[in-house]
Design a protein around this motif. Sequence first.
Motif, PDB file in Angstrom:
ATOM      1  N   ASP A  54      -5.475   7.446  -2.357  1.00  0.00           N
ATOM      2  CA  ASP A  54      -4.741   7.346  -1.097  1.00  0.00           C
ATOM      3  C   ASP A  54      -3.237   7.429  -1.318  1.00  0.00           C
ATOM      4  O   ASP A  54      -2.506   7.827  -0.409  1.00  0.00           O
ATOM      5  CB  ASP A  54      -5.107   6.031  -0.394  1.00  0.00           C
ATOM      6  CG  ASP A  54      -6.542   6.055   0.115  1.00  0.00           C
ATOM      7  OD1 ASP A  54      -6.753   6.489   1.257  1.00  0.00           O
ATOM      8  OD2 ASP A  54      -7.453   5.672  -0.648  1.00  0.00           O
ATOM      9  N   ALA A  55      -2.780   7.052  -2.499  1.00  0.00           N
ATOM     10  CA  ALA A  55      -1.363   7.201  -2.839  1.00  0.00           C
ATOM     11  C   ALA A  55      -1.193   7.060  -4.343  1.00  0.00           C
ATOM     12  O   ALA A  55      -1.964   6.371  -5.003  1.00  0.00           O
ATOM     13  CB  ALA A  55      -0.496   6.164  -2.117  1.00  0.00           C
ATOM     14  N   SER A  70      -9.346  -2.919  -1.293  1.00  0.00           N
ATOM     15  CA  SER A  70      -8.687  -1.811  -1.986  1.00  0.00           C
ATOM     16  C   SER A  70      -8.769  -2.003  -3.498  1.00  0.00           C
ATOM     17  O   SER A  70      -9.069  -3.092  -4.000  1.00  0.00           O
ATOM     18  CB  SER A  70      -7.215  -1.716  -1.559  1.00  0.00           C
ATOM     19  OG  SER A  70      -7.109  -1.423  -0.182  1.00  0.00           O
ATOM     20  N   LYS A 120      -9.874   1.739   0.006  1.00  0.00           N
ATOM     21  CA  LYS A 120      -8.812   2.654  -0.389  1.00  0.00           C
ATOM     22  C   LYS A 120      -8.536   2.432  -1.868  1.00  0.00           C
ATOM     23  O   LYS A 120      -8.749   1.324  -2.374  1.00  0.00           O
ATOM     24  CB  LYS A 120      -7.511   2.383   0.391  1.00  0.00           C
ATOM     25  CG  LYS A 120      -7.573   2.684   1.870  1.00  0.00           C
ATOM     26  CD  LYS A 120      -6.200   2.448   2.513  1.00  0.00           C
ATOM     27  CE  LYS A 120      -6.234   2.836   3.988  1.00  0.00           C
ATOM     28  NZ  LYS A 120      -4.901   2.678   4.632  1.00  0.00           N
ATOM     29  N   GLU A 141       4.751  -0.905  -1.488  1.00  0.00           N
ATOM     30  CA  GLU A 141       4.003   0.347  -1.317  1.00  0.00           C
ATOM     31  C   GLU A 141       2.579   0.075  -0.831  1.00  0.00           C
ATOM     32  O   GLU A 141       2.054   0.799   0.026  1.00  0.00           O
ATOM     33  CB  GLU A 141       3.969   1.127  -2.644  1.00  0.00           C
ATOM     34  CG  GLU A 141       5.287   1.761  -3.035  1.00  0.00           C
ATOM     35  CD  GLU A 141       5.684   2.896  -2.111  1.00  0.00           C
ATOM     36  OE1 GLU A 141       4.806   3.710  -1.751  1.00  0.00           O
ATOM     37  OE2 GLU A 141       6.866   2.957  -1.727  1.00  0.00           O
ATOM     38  N   LEU A 158       2.806  -0.721   2.817  1.00  0.00           N
ATOM     39  CA  LEU A 158       3.120   0.483   3.594  1.00  0.00           C
ATOM     40  C   LEU A 158       1.887   1.359   3.788  1.00  0.00           C
ATOM     41  O   LEU A 158       1.727   2.001   4.835  1.00  0.00           O
ATOM     42  CB  LEU A 158       4.216   1.291   2.896  1.00  0.00           C
ATOM     43  CG  LEU A 158       5.645   0.744   2.992  1.00  0.00           C
ATOM     44  CD1 LEU A 158       6.602   1.582   2.135  1.00  0.00           C
ATOM     45  CD2 LEU A 158       6.125   0.743   4.449  1.00  0.00           C
ATOM     46  N   HIS A 159       1.004   1.375   2.775  1.00  0.00           N
ATOM     47  CA  HIS A 159      -0.202   2.203   2.860  1.00  0.00           C
ATOM     48  C   HIS A 159      -1.411   1.400   3.364  1.00  0.00           C
ATOM     49  O   HIS A 159      -2.551   1.847   3.254  1.00  0.00           O
ATOM     50  CB  HIS A 159      -0.512   2.838   1.502  1.00  0.00           C
ATOM     51  CG  HIS A 159       0.451   3.912   1.115  1.00  0.00           C
ATOM     52  ND1 HIS A 159       1.592   3.665   0.348  1.00  0.00           N
ATOM     53  CD2 HIS A 159       0.489   5.236   1.411  1.00  0.00           C
ATOM     54  CE1 HIS A 159       2.246   4.791   0.168  1.00  0.00           C
ATOM     55  NE2 HIS A 159       1.607   5.747   0.808  1.00  0.00           N
ATOM     56  N   GLU A 160      -1.118   0.218   3.903  1.00  0.00           N
ATOM     57  CA  GLU A 160      -2.135  -0.611   4.556  1.00  0.00           C
ATOM     58  C   GLU A 160      -3.326  -0.908   3.651  1.00  0.00           C
ATOM     59  O   GLU A 160      -4.490  -0.835   4.057  1.00  0.00           O
ATOM     60  CB  GLU A 160      -2.595   0.049   5.859  1.00  0.00           C
ATOM     61  CG  GLU A 160      -1.454   0.235   6.859  1.00  0.00           C
ATOM     62  CD  GLU A 160      -1.901   0.888   8.154  1.00  0.00           C
ATOM     63  OE1 GLU A 160      -2.980   1.526   8.167  1.00  0.00           O
ATOM     64  OE2 GLU A 160      -1.171   0.748   9.147  1.00  0.00           O
ATOM     65  N   ALA A 161      -3.019  -1.253   2.411  1.00  0.00           N
ATOM     66  CA  ALA A 161      -4.080  -1.663   1.488  1.00  0.00           C
ATOM     67  C   ALA A 161      -4.656  -2.994   1.944  1.00  0.00           C
ATOM     68  O   ALA A 161      -3.920  -3.945   2.228  1.00  0.00           O
ATOM     69  CB  ALA A 161      -3.512  -1.795   0.078  1.00  0.00           C
ATOM     70  N   PHE A 210      -5.614   3.347  -5.128  1.00  0.00           N
ATOM     71  CA  PHE A 210      -4.264   3.782  -5.450  1.00  0.00           C
ATOM     72  C   PHE A 210      -4.139   3.901  -6.964  1.00  0.00           C
ATOM     73  O   PHE A 210      -4.808   3.174  -7.706  1.00  0.00           O
ATOM     74  CB  PHE A 210      -3.239   2.769  -4.930  1.00  0.00           C
ATOM     75  CG  PHE A 210      -3.373   2.495  -3.457  1.00  0.00           C
ATOM     76  CD1 PHE A 210      -2.635   3.215  -2.533  1.00  0.00           C
ATOM     77  CD2 PHE A 210      -4.260   1.522  -2.997  1.00  0.00           C
ATOM     78  CE1 PHE A 210      -2.772   2.982  -1.179  1.00  0.00           C
ATOM     79  CE2 PHE A 210      -4.404   1.278  -1.644  1.00  0.00           C
ATOM     80  CZ  PHE A 210      -3.659   2.011  -0.724  1.00  0.00           C
TER      81      PHE A 210
END
Length: 361
Positions: A61-62, A94, A35, A84, A87-90, A37
């Motif tokens: 992803d965010a 990532s 992922k 954050e 919350l976004h399951e990094a 960000f």
Amino acid sequence: MDHLMRRIKLQDYHVSIGNMWADIQNVIDFNSVSKYFVLVDSQTREYCLPTFLENSQLKPDAIIEIPAGETYKTIDTCQRVWNELFLHEADRQSLLINLGGGGVGDLGGFVASTYKRGIKFVQVPTTLLSQLDASIGGKVGVDFLSLKNALGVFNNPRAVFINPGFYETLSDRQLKSGYAEALKHALIADRAMWDSIKSIADLRSIDWVPFLEESLLIKKRIVENDPFEKGPRKALNFGHTIGHAIEGVLLDSDLPLLHGEAVLLGMIAESKIAQSKGLLGDDELNEITEHLRQYIDFNFDLRNRDMIHNLIRGDKKNEGEKIMCTLLSSIGQYAINQEISLDEVETGLTFLEEQFDYSNV
């Protein structure tokens, strides 16, 4: 190689300057990223993120946003970004792309270096200052107790991407602040570059790709010889002992300074100290002062001497009770590990005050 793009190769990453958009996707693919960000502040979200997403064609992803400004380069802000990411399951595969000036790059690099003991990050500096100051060297961190970058680590990004097109979003003040870093590189290590840039009258007319490459190659040469700042890399601290203290004192005042502005003041004050110690000649002090002062078109207040002295005493470069400073021995040559006294600091600060009109401070 595309003539619109230059690449500086370092030991474990590279700096791309110019037309570098295709390279960003290559870095993501090469690192098998799960992922990714993008970290922005409120300024770069508005002025730089649309250009970045359009040209890179990335779909992160965010987007994680933090407030703009040095006062937010703190552990509290780090906690917001770490939150954050959770919350976004990094996960540990990532990648965090730091899109912004030095504050975003410093804080984002520190967040990435500490999240789950370290995830990959990429720097996309958007100001001239951050491109010259933070592209090479792997320093990341945050401020603490008014001390600049008091908490941090050495950790290199996977890549750095420099796009001079972002300068269109910069004010003249921001551009001058960044230019201070190029002036510093020339003063410590390249007399020929100093002589060349003294003739530049309009910063907006500079051909930035070769200019950035020349300046960054100076920093590369210094950093690669001393990655953890045990010796010659301390040369890059010229102007910062006094500059950081002035910046810290004025941070919450009515006259906050940009980092490069504080370093400009620091370079003049520390050049005066070098002259008072017999390291720098009178003519060279005058030459440096006369050239740097044309970029100082802002007000500053040095009256809180006690706090300036306290911040200098707390500088991370010091050794015990000794205030350690990098001074010039001539234009293009530096002298590291120079012990200076508070009386000599006062000599530099008084010289600064004498150079400028305080009537409207």
